[in-house]
Scaffold this active site. Sequence first.
Site, PDB file in Angstrom:
ATOM      1  N   GLY A  11       0.823  -1.214   0.000  1.00  0.00           N
ATOM      2  CA  GLY A  11       0.000   0.000   0.000  1.00  0.00           C
ATOM      3  C   GLY A  11       0.849   1.252   0.000  1.00  0.00           C
ATOM      4  O   GLY A  11       0.480   2.269   0.586  1.00  0.00           O
ATOM      5  N   SER A  13       1.539   3.301  -2.393  1.00  0.00           N
ATOM      6  CA  SER A  13       1.261   4.334  -3.406  1.00  0.00           C
ATOM      7  C   SER A  13       0.640   5.586  -2.808  1.00  0.00           C
ATOM      8  O   SER A  13       0.732   6.665  -3.390  1.00  0.00           O
ATOM      9  CB  SER A  13       0.336   3.768  -4.495  1.00  0.00           C
ATOM     10  N   ARG A  14      -0.015   5.451  -1.660  1.00  0.00           N
ATOM     11  CA  ARG A  14      -0.749   6.598  -1.097  1.00  0.00           C
ATOM     12  C   ARG A  14      -0.634   6.593   0.426  1.00  0.00           C
ATOM     13  O   ARG A  14      -0.228   5.612   1.031  1.00  0.00           O
ATOM     14  CB  ARG A  14      -2.246   6.493  -1.444  1.00  0.00           C
ATOM     15  N   VAL A  63      -2.764  -7.761  -2.388  1.00  0.00           N
ATOM     16  CA  VAL A  63      -2.188  -8.419  -1.209  1.00  0.00           C
ATOM     17  C   VAL A  63      -2.977  -9.661  -0.799  1.00  0.00           C
ATOM     18  O   VAL A  63      -2.439 -10.534  -0.113  1.00  0.00           O
ATOM     19  CB  VAL A  63      -2.066  -7.446   0.001  1.00  0.00           C
ATOM     20  N   SER A 141      -4.982  -0.575  13.885  1.00  0.00           N
ATOM     21  CA  SER A 141      -5.777   0.643  14.050  1.00  0.00           C
ATOM     22  C   SER A 141      -6.307   0.634  15.475  1.00  0.00           C
ATOM     23  O   SER A 141      -6.475  -0.440  16.072  1.00  0.00           O
ATOM     24  CB  SER A 141      -6.960   0.621  13.077  1.00  0.00           C
ATOM     25  N   TYR A 154     -13.622  -4.288   9.801  1.00  0.00           N
ATOM     26  CA  TYR A 154     -12.306  -3.630   9.886  1.00  0.00           C
ATOM     27  C   TYR A 154     -11.655  -3.902  11.249  1.00  0.00           C
ATOM     28  O   TYR A 154     -10.474  -4.269  11.332  1.00  0.00           O
ATOM     29  CB  TYR A 154     -12.520  -2.132   9.669  1.00  0.00           C
ATOM     30  N   ALA A 156     -12.230  -6.360  13.295  1.00  0.00           N
ATOM     31  CA  ALA A 156     -11.845  -7.782  13.379  1.00  0.00           C
ATOM     32  C   ALA A 156     -10.540  -8.017  12.627  1.00  0.00           C
ATOM     33  O   ALA A 156      -9.650  -8.732  13.105  1.00  0.00           O
ATOM     34  CB  ALA A 156     -12.957  -8.660  12.805  1.00  0.00           C
ATOM     35  N   LYS A 158      -8.167  -5.897  12.099  1.00  0.00           N
ATOM     36  CA  LYS A 158      -7.040  -5.241  12.775  1.00  0.00           C
ATOM     37  C   LYS A 158      -6.703  -5.942  14.094  1.00  0.00           C
ATOM     38  O   LYS A 158      -5.526  -6.062  14.457  1.00  0.00           O
ATOM     39  CB  LYS A 158      -7.352  -3.763  13.003  1.00  0.00           C
ATOM     40  N   ILE A 187      -5.799   9.525  11.143  1.00  0.00           N
ATOM     41  CA  ILE A 187      -4.669  10.096  10.405  1.00  0.00           C
ATOM     42  C   ILE A 187      -5.210  10.709   9.118  1.00  0.00           C
ATOM     43  O   ILE A 187      -6.069  10.118   8.446  1.00  0.00           O
ATOM     44  CB  ILE A 187      -3.622   8.994  10.072  1.00  0.00           C
TER      45      ILE A 187
HETATM   46  P1  NAP Z   1      -5.200   4.867   1.925  1.00  0.00           P
HETATM   47  O1  NAP Z   1      -4.735   6.271   1.847  1.00  0.00           O
HETATM   48  O2  NAP Z   1      -6.622   4.547   1.563  1.00  0.00           O
HETATM   49  O3  NAP Z   1      -4.198   3.947   1.043  1.00  0.00           O
HETATM   50  C1  NAP Z   1      -4.431   2.568   0.983  1.00  0.00           C
HETATM   51  C2  NAP Z   1      -3.289   1.916   0.233  1.00  0.00           C
HETATM   52  O4  NAP Z   1      -3.506   0.479   0.245  1.00  0.00           O
HETATM   53  C3  NAP Z   1      -3.224   2.314  -1.240  1.00  0.00           C
HETATM   54  O5  NAP Z   1      -1.877   2.298  -1.650  1.00  0.00           O
HETATM   55  C4  NAP Z   1      -3.987   1.168  -1.927  1.00  0.00           C
HETATM   56  O6  NAP Z   1      -3.663   0.998  -3.304  1.00  0.00           O
HETATM   57  C5  NAP Z   1      -3.522   0.000  -1.090  1.00  0.00           C
HETATM   58  N1  NAP Z   1      -4.394  -1.171  -1.203  1.00  0.00           N
HETATM   59  C6  NAP Z   1      -5.695  -1.253  -0.878  1.00  0.00           C
HETATM   60  N2  NAP Z   1      -6.165  -2.495  -1.159  1.00  0.00           N
HETATM   61  C7  NAP Z   1      -5.106  -3.198  -1.655  1.00  0.00           C
HETATM   62  C8  NAP Z   1      -4.934  -4.522  -2.131  1.00  0.00           C
HETATM   63  N3  NAP Z   1      -5.960  -5.415  -2.135  1.00  0.00           N
HETATM   64  N4  NAP Z   1      -3.721  -4.901  -2.579  1.00  0.00           N
HETATM   65  C9  NAP Z   1      -2.682  -4.026  -2.583  1.00  0.00           C
HETATM   66  N5  NAP Z   1      -2.773  -2.754  -2.133  1.00  0.00           N
HETATM   67  C10 NAP Z   1      -3.988  -2.348  -1.681  1.00  0.00           C
HETATM   68  O7  NAP Z   1      -5.013   4.263   3.393  1.00  0.00           O
HETATM   69  P2  NAP Z   1      -4.185   4.869   4.646  1.00  0.00           P
HETATM   70  O8  NAP Z   1      -5.063   5.815   5.353  1.00  0.00           O
HETATM   71  O9  NAP Z   1      -2.833   5.270   4.204  1.00  0.00           O
HETATM   72  O10 NAP Z   1      -4.080   3.567   5.559  1.00  0.00           O
HETATM   73  C11 NAP Z   1      -2.906   2.760   5.546  1.00  0.00           C
HETATM   74  C12 NAP Z   1      -3.040   1.702   6.624  1.00  0.00           C
HETATM   75  O11 NAP Z   1      -3.194   2.343   7.889  1.00  0.00           O
HETATM   76  C13 NAP Z   1      -4.265   0.805   6.448  1.00  0.00           C
HETATM   77  O12 NAP Z   1      -3.943  -0.517   6.830  1.00  0.00           O
HETATM   78  C14 NAP Z   1      -5.267   1.405   7.402  1.00  0.00           C
HETATM   79  O13 NAP Z   1      -6.213   0.442   7.828  1.00  0.00           O
HETATM   80  C15 NAP Z   1      -4.371   1.873   8.517  1.00  0.00           C
HETATM   81  N6  NAP Z   1      -4.957   2.943   9.325  1.00  0.00           N
HETATM   82  C16 NAP Z   1      -5.271   4.150   8.768  1.00  0.00           C
HETATM   83  C17 NAP Z   1      -5.818   5.133   9.582  1.00  0.00           C
HETATM   84  C18 NAP Z   1      -6.177   6.495   9.054  1.00  0.00           C
HETATM   85  O14 NAP Z   1      -6.763   7.270   9.820  1.00  0.00           O
HETATM   86  N7  NAP Z   1      -5.874   6.841   7.829  1.00  0.00           N
HETATM   87  C19 NAP Z   1      -6.074   4.865  10.936  1.00  0.00           C
HETATM   88  C20 NAP Z   1      -5.739   3.630  11.456  1.00  0.00           C
HETATM   89  C21 NAP Z   1      -5.186   2.656  10.642  1.00  0.00           C
HETATM   90  P3  NAP Z   1      -4.678   1.595  -4.456  1.00  0.00           P
HETATM   91  O15 NAP Z   1      -4.690   3.075  -4.286  1.00  0.00           O
HETATM   92  O16 NAP Z   1      -4.057   1.149  -5.732  1.00  0.00           O
HETATM   93  O17 NAP Z   1      -6.015   0.984  -4.171  1.00  0.00           O
END
Ligand code: NAP
Length: 246
Positions: A11, A13-14, A63, A141, A154, A156, A158, A187
């Site tokens: 993940g 890319s973003r 993944v 998370s 989600y 479950a 995590k 975040i």
């Molecule tokens: P995000 O901005 O939505 O980015 C998600 C990333 O995961 C993207 O690169 C996406 O690729 C990739 N991805 C999604 N499904 C995938 C798959 N099946 N195979 C390969 N790559 C996949 O998410 P984020 O906010 O950075 O979150 C990152 C992690 O932190 C996650 O595990 C999330 O649960 C955790 N988290 C986030 C927060 C928050 O507040 N943001 C809080 C707690 C935990 P594409 O763009 O190509 O789909």
Amino acid sequence: MTERQVALVTGGSRGIGRAVAVRLAADGYDIAFCYRSGADAAAETEKLVREAGAQVHHAPCDVADFDAVQEFVAETGRRLGPVAALVNSAGVVRDNPMVLMPVEDWHTVIDTNLTGTFNFCRSVGFGFMKRKQGVIVNMSSIAGVYGHATQSNYAASKAGIQGMSASLAKEVAPYGIRVNVVAPGFIETDMTDRLPEKVRAEALKSIPLRRYGGADEVADLVSFLVSDRAAYITGEVVQIDGGVAL
Ligand code: NAP
């Protein structure tokens, strides 16, 4: 680090994954990262990682697909060298109260977040054990710690990551391999941008520091846990949440 080792970020890319990739590149790692389909975002991460002085390999890789994950790890080895650090950041949400949750949304979230993390840990594990070296950080998370209404799937996934990581940490500690979990609160990324304004405002009220965290702040924590400064830390879940638990 004297010679560049390889960090693999799922993940990447973003969002948090991108911030981690760029931070670990600045720390001295070459970077492999995967994503699902967002090629433009991946190209931007590639640019930032190269600017930080690292070599980079990236490709779309679901993944949840074990064969694809094994091939991605093998291709990373051929292009950059063996993986030394793994950060599982790929994740999705499909929120709904449980009684309204489509069954496929349950499976999509478990398959991506939990099974996806297993797939990568499983694929690098033997190499780490053979080399008696390696470090893993898995992204949970606070929902996995406290639960969150509308996020049973989600939460479950995590909580599962936390149990799986603690078990793996015990299995591989004798080989000098560390496994830790980071549990972020709210975040600022695309994932939280998509939340309705009402939910965002409510969330803010529950954060003692009265702001969302930045992806860079999570990346700093991951950088620390990956580094030798954290050499005596394994099996931990480290929350980064502005004090939500207080
Ligand atoms: P995000 O901005 O939505 O980015 C998600 C990333 O995961 C993207 O690169 C996406 O690729 C990739 N991805 C999604 N499904 C995938 C798959 N099946 N195979 C390969 N790559 C996949 O998410 P984020 O906010 O950075 O979150 C990152 C992690 O932190 C996650 O595990 C999330 O649960 C955790 N988290 C986030 C927060 C928050 O507040 N943001 C809080 C707690 C935990 P594409 O763009 O190509 O789909």
